[in-house]
Design an enzyme around this catalytic site. Structure first.
Site, PDB file in Angstrom:
ATOM      1  N   HIS A 121       0.807  -1.210   0.000  1.00 17.13           N
ATOM      2  CA  HIS A 121       0.000   0.000   0.000  1.00 17.13           C
ATOM      3  C   HIS A 121       0.842   1.262   0.000  1.00 17.13           C
ATOM      4  CE1 HIS A 121       0.833   0.312   4.364  1.00 17.13           C
ATOM      5  NE2 HIS A 121       0.673  -1.002   4.357  1.00 17.13           N
ATOM      6  N   ASP A 122       0.412   2.213  -0.823  1.00 19.71           N
ATOM      7  CA  ASP A 122       0.983   3.569  -0.887  1.00 19.71           C
ATOM      8  C   ASP A 122       2.400   3.616  -1.449  1.00 19.71           C
ATOM      9  OD1 ASP A 122      -1.324   4.962   0.508  1.00 19.71           O
ATOM     10  OD2 ASP A 122      -0.708   3.579   2.078  1.00 19.71           O
ATOM     11  N   GLY A 139       4.936  -1.080   2.669  1.00 16.51           N
ATOM     12  CA  GLY A 139       4.082   0.090   2.571  1.00 16.51           C
ATOM     13  C   GLY A 139       4.843   1.399   2.616  1.00 16.51           C
TER      14      GLY A 139
END
Length: 262
Positions: A121-122, A139
């Site tokens: 994520h991200d 992440g």
């Protein structure tokens, strides 16, 4: 017309460009948008709020746009954005972002992403990168343009890797890697600067000499980080052709939060 195999499952809300190709047994969710010229291989699963640009080659068995592997995630409509002309090989897994960050996992343009690569994520992945088999980005990792990450390497969450850096095979990257540097190992160590990569990218002798001096200031002079930054800043005046390279290095060093790889 899009070429869609009859066994593929395309949700009614999905938006596919007229020249998209979808292979057998692929599954594409209702919030997915895929632009012209992109090919989706057999058994690929593309879900979530995922946007994919033009002329990408996405191979079989990938998982793109699944929810993040983050216990804080509570169902927010976060996103995955993939740019143009990327090659994404078998069994890659790219997750959407989280509301604790910008909410978008981003992949730029012209990246060569080999099998089993994970983008958590991200993650913010730049352009023209090479990620070899089993590279794993946790992440909130940021990766600059023209970076190479060797196979079986793991990048710790929140780490930044600067443009033109080279990470060797089976490395554990737990600190930020400044632009142009060549690192490998566990624990990670800086082995030099990416001179061959810079030559391939068309850097002049003057620019390469300036990068060599920045490497020397950071890693061979015995100076503190602040002293090295001051010396690098002065280099921008004495080597005007490398002013943009110096500015990029100074900008990177100003944003370091985990310390730099030594």
């Amino acid at each position: 017309m899009a070429t869609i195999h009859p066994t593929a499952v395309i949700a009614p809300g999905a938006q596919l460009g007229a020249t998209v190709s979808v292979g057998p047994y692929a599954v594409i969710g209702e919030h997915v948008r895929i632009d012209e010229g992109t090919t989706i291989g057999p058994h690929a699963v593309i879900e979530g709020h995922t946007t994919i640009g033009r002329d990408n080659r996405i191979f079989q068995f990938v998982s793109l746009g699944a929810v993040p592997q983050d216990k804080k995630y509570a169902g927010e409509p976060t996103q995955l954005h993939i740019g143009d002309r990327n090659t994404i090989r078998e069994f890659c897994t790219f997750n959407t972002g989280t509301s604790q960050d910008v909410g978008i996992t981003r992949v730029g343009n012209d990246n060569w992403i080999m099998a089993y690569v994970h983008l958590a994520h991200d993650v913010q992945l730049g352009n023209h990168t090479v990620l070899a088999n089993n590279a794993t980005l946790a992440g909130h990792v940021h990766v600059g343009d023209w970076v190479t990450i060797g196979g079986l390497s793991g990048v710790h969450q929140f780490v930044k890797i600067g443009a033109y850096a080279f990470v060797g095979f089976s490395s554990a990257i737990s600190q930020d890697v400044p632009p142009y540097m060549m690192v490998d190992g566990n624990p990670l160590a800086v082995r030099g600067f990416n001179v061959e990569g810079l030559r391939r990218r068309g850097f002049s002798a003057e620019r390469i000499a300036a990068v060599k001096q920045m490497h020397r200031s950071l890693y061979r002079s015995g100076r503190t980080l602040q002293e090295a930054r001051d010396e690098i800043a002065a280099l921008g005046q004495s080597a005007p052709e490398a002013a943009a390279d110096v500015a990029m290095m100074l900008d990177f060093l100003a944003g370091v939060t985990r310390g730099i790889a030594r």
